[in-house]
Write a protein that holds these residues in place. Structure first.
Motif, short mmCIF file in Angstrom:
data_model
loop_
_atom_site.label_atom_id
_atom_site.label_comp_id
_atom_site.label_asym_id
_atom_site.label_seq_id
_atom_site.Cartn_x
_atom_site.Cartn_y
_atom_site.Cartn_z
N VAL A 276 0.70 -1.21 -0.05
CA VAL A 276 -0.21 -0.22 -0.16
C VAL A 276 0.78 1.12 -0.54
O VAL A 276 1.21 1.44 1.24
N GLU A 277 0.82 1.76 -1.17
CA GLU A 277 1.34 2.75 -1.47
C GLU A 277 1.21 4.35 -2.11
O GLU A 277 1.10 3.19 -3.18
N ASN A 278 1.50 5.31 -2.07
CA ASN A 278 0.61 6.35 -2.30
C ASN A 278 1.31 7.00 -3.56
O ASN A 278 1.16 7.88 -3.85
N ASP A 279 2.63 7.03 -3.45
CA ASP A 279 3.34 8.06 -3.75
C ASP A 279 3.85 7.15 -4.99
O ASP A 279 4.06 5.66 -5.10
N LEU A 280 3.14 7.15 -6.12
CA LEU A 280 3.47 6.08 -7.89
C LEU A 280 4.76 6.14 -7.65
O LEU A 280 5.16 4.99 -8.40
N LEU A 281 5.77 7.05 -7.82
CA LEU A 281 7.78 6.47 -7.54
C LEU A 281 8.33 5.42 -6.96
O LEU A 281 8.69 4.16 -7.34
N VAL A 282 7.10 5.87 -5.74
CA VAL A 282 8.09 4.74 -4.56
C VAL A 282 7.08 3.46 -4.74
O VAL A 282 7.53 2.57 -5.23
N LYS A 283 6.02 3.22 -5.61
CA LYS A 283 5.03 2.40 -5.64
C LYS A 283 6.49 1.48 -6.62
O LYS A 283 5.90 0.69 -6.25
N ARG A 284 6.19 2.38 -7.92
CA ARG A 284 6.43 1.72 -9.52
C ARG A 284 7.65 0.97 -8.59
O ARG A 284 8.34 -0.22 -8.68
N SER A 285 8.71 1.81 -7.81
CA SER A 285 10.13 1.49 -7.47
C SER A 285 10.28 -0.04 -6.83
O SER A 285 10.81 -0.83 -6.97
N MET A 286 9.15 -0.86 -5.59
CA MET A 286 9.27 -1.43 -4.69
C MET A 286 8.11 -2.36 -5.74
O MET A 286 8.25 -3.90 -5.12
N VAL A 287 7.16 -1.84 -6.83
CA VAL A 287 6.48 -3.37 -7.41
C VAL A 287 7.69 -4.05 -8.54
O VAL A 287 8.43 -5.42 -7.97
N ALA A 288 8.88 -3.39 -8.86
CA ALA A 288 10.05 -3.39 -9.53
C ALA A 288 11.39 -4.17 -8.80
O ALA A 288 11.56 -5.54 -9.30
N LEU A 289 11.10 -3.79 -6.94
CA LEU A 289 11.88 -4.68 -6.52
C LEU A 289 11.71 -6.21 -6.47
O LEU A 289 12.04 -7.48 -5.99
N LEU A 290 9.99 -5.73 -6.42
CA LEU A 290 9.40 -7.52 -5.85
C LEU A 290 9.50 -8.48 -6.45
O LEU A 290 9.66 -8.93 -6.74
N GLN A 291 9.49 -7.96 -8.24
CA GLN A 291 9.07 -8.58 -9.26
C GLN A 291 10.83 -8.99 -9.91
O GLN A 291 10.98 -10.24 -9.80
N ALA A 292 12.25 -7.97 -9.30
CA ALA A 292 13.32 -8.55 -9.69
C ALA A 292 13.37 -9.82 -8.73
O ALA A 292 14.23 -10.45 -8.64
N ASN A 293 12.67 -9.60 -6.80
CA ASN A 293 13.44 -11.09 -6.82
C ASN A 293 12.19 -11.86 -6.68
O ASN A 293 12.39 -13.27 -5.93
N HIS A 294 10.74 -11.76 -8.43
CA HIS A 294 10.22 -13.14 -7.58
C HIS A 294 9.16 -13.09 -6.62
O HIS A 294 8.87 -14.18 -6.67
N ALA A 295 9.15 -12.20 -5.80
CA ALA A 295 7.95 -12.59 -5.04
C ALA A 295 6.61 -12.21 -5.77
O ALA A 295 6.58 -11.63 -7.10
N GLN A 296 5.62 -12.92 -5.53
CA GLN A 296 4.01 -12.48 -5.39
C GLN A 296 3.58 -11.03 -4.97
O GLN A 296 4.12 -11.35 -3.97
N TYR A 297 2.42 -10.78 -5.35
CA TYR A 297 3.10 -9.25 -4.58
C TYR A 297 1.29 -8.87 -5.00
O TYR A 297 0.70 -8.56 -6.40
N GLU A 298 0.75 -7.77 -4.61
CA GLU A 298 -0.87 -6.98 -5.08
C GLU A 298 -0.67 -5.52 -4.16
O GLU A 298 -0.01 -5.62 -3.44
N ALA A 299 -0.40 -4.38 -5.49
CA ALA A 299 -0.98 -2.91 -5.20
C ALA A 299 -1.25 -2.21 -5.06
O ALA A 299 -1.75 -2.26 -6.21
N VAL A 300 -1.46 -1.29 -4.18
CA VAL A 300 -2.67 -0.60 -4.62
C VAL A 300 -1.96 1.18 -3.31
O VAL A 300 -0.85 0.93 -3.27
N SER A 301 -2.71 2.27 -3.71
CA SER A 301 -2.23 3.56 -3.75
C SER A 301 -3.10 3.89 -2.79
O SER A 301 -2.73 4.77 -1.88
#
Length: 392
Positions: A276-301
């Motif tokens: 849960v992250e409302n800053d779009l740049l931080v959210k995109r970077s967190m999603v990239a970090l999770l993807q790069a480490n093969h985690a499953q995730y859901e992301a909302v703002s």
């Protein structure tokens, strides 16, 4: 009476001038450490466009180093600001300072090796050395003193360059010494070294030596800890000794040495993260970090998006990672309440925030991390909270 008013006015003016000078110098130094990040990222993109993977990797490594310096500078500025305004929450307890000293030496080892400095922890004190203090703040004080000694080691002494920590028990207090055989501090400068952004022997502003806030943080923290004092003795060309005078505490259960954080395996495929992250740049970077480490995730703002998402989830997330301050005056407290209402229980929750205020009274027993934080450290914290659901 008039004389006192005039004295107070002059003191207030001097404080305002000091604050203005501090902010100007801090802004200057922050801009300086931001520039290489921008430069190296730009040339990395150019090299990648040319298909030059080797140079891309080299430039990205330089950008990572520059970013670590930037993060360190920002964190130091935020810490000194919080300390000077009194925005810290002291957690006083009695503990064995020997264990804490061993932890600091352990975490400082790689930096010491980089500077070719030998670290020594005195074994002279055989029994427990129980102090009454705030463990985390005292640990940061000691770490700042040790790192400062490492950075200003005398390179001309080669393999003989040494930083040592010694613990001496007195009748009413414990003395914790940090000694080095480095370049030393001239007597005329010894009163100035605790001033923010003041650095000796660094005319070129080498950022490997920081931006000059480590000892300021030590001084500001000690002023908030009752019966804690620091003494300095130094001789140019011979070395320096900082002595922390600490109040004795009551004996308690023995402490255990914290285990060092291990690097992650890059395979987090078993982990399911709710972000849960409302800053779009931080959210995109967190999603990239999770993807790069093969985690499953859901992301909302937003909290509204979270309420819509929760009924659709097929299973419980392993961990919730949320910013503290969200849109529409919502906070992490609302996120936790929504999770509890949806699942009927708590889930491991990590709050990643840019707030400087102490949030622990509002978020009891929750892990709170302050931005910016190194990506590896963030993933290590997630690993710890999920109790090793993926290998480290």
């Amino acid at each position: 009476m008039l004389a006192l008013k005039e004295q107070s006015r002059l003191q207030a003016e001097q404080q305002n001038q000091d604050k203005s000078k501090f902010m100007a110098n801090a802004a200057h130094d922050l801009r300086n450490v931001m520039q290489p990040v921008e430069n190296f990222l730009d040339v990395s993109l150019s090299a990648l466009t040319r298909g030059d993977t080797q140079q891309t990797q080299e430039y990205l490594n330089e950008a990572i180093i520059a970013n670590k310096v930037l993060c360190s500078a920002v964190n130091a500025l935020l810490e000194i600001s919080g300390l000077q305004s009194g925005i810290i929450n002291l957690q006083l307890s009695s503990f064995d300072v020997r264990v804490m000293a061993a932890e600091v030496m352990q975490t400082s080892q790689s930096q010491a090796e980089q500077h070719k400095v030998k670290l020594l922890l005195s074994k002279a004190h055989s029994g427990p050395a129980i102090v009454h203090s705030d463990r985390q703040h005292l640990k940061r004080i000691l770490a700042n003193l040790v790192v400062n000694a490492i950075k200003y080691a005398d390179t001309h002494k080669g393999d003989a360059a040494t930083v040592a920590v010694a613990i001496i028990s007195h009748a009413k207090h414990i003395r914790l010494d940090v000694l080095d055989n480095g370049i030393g501090i001239p007597l005329a400068e010894q009163e100035n070294i605790f001033k923010p952004l003041h650095q000796l022997h660094n005319p070129a502003r080498d950022r490997d030596k920081g931006i000059g806030l480590g000892l300021s943080i030590v001084d500001a923290t000690l002023k908030l800890l009752r019966d804690h004092h620091i003494k300095l003795s130094s001789k140019p060309g011979c070395g320096t000794r900082f002595s922390l005078i600490l109040p004795k505490g009551e004996a308690s259960a023995p402490d255990e040495l914290e285990q060092p954080t291990h690097d992650l395996s890059n395979d987090l495929s078993e982990l399911y993260v709710l972000l849960v992250e409302n800053d779009l740049l931080v959210k995109r970077s967190m999603v990239a970090l999770l993807q790069a480490n093969h985690a499953q995730y859901e992301a909302v703002s937003t909290l509204a998006e979270l309420h819509s998402l929760l009924p659709t989830l097929a299973r419980y997330p392993d961990i919730v990672v949320t910013d503290y301050r969200l849109s529409d005056d919502c906070t992490a407290v609302d996120v936790i309440s929504a999770i509890q209402a949806a699942f009927g229980k708590d889930l491991p929750t990590l709050i990643l925030t840019g707030e400087t205020a102490d949030l622990s009274p509002l978020l009891a027993d929750r892990t709170i991390l302050h931005k910016p934080i190194a990506a590896r450290q963030l993933l290590a914290e997630i690993s710890q909270l999920t109790q090793g659901k993926f290998p480290i």
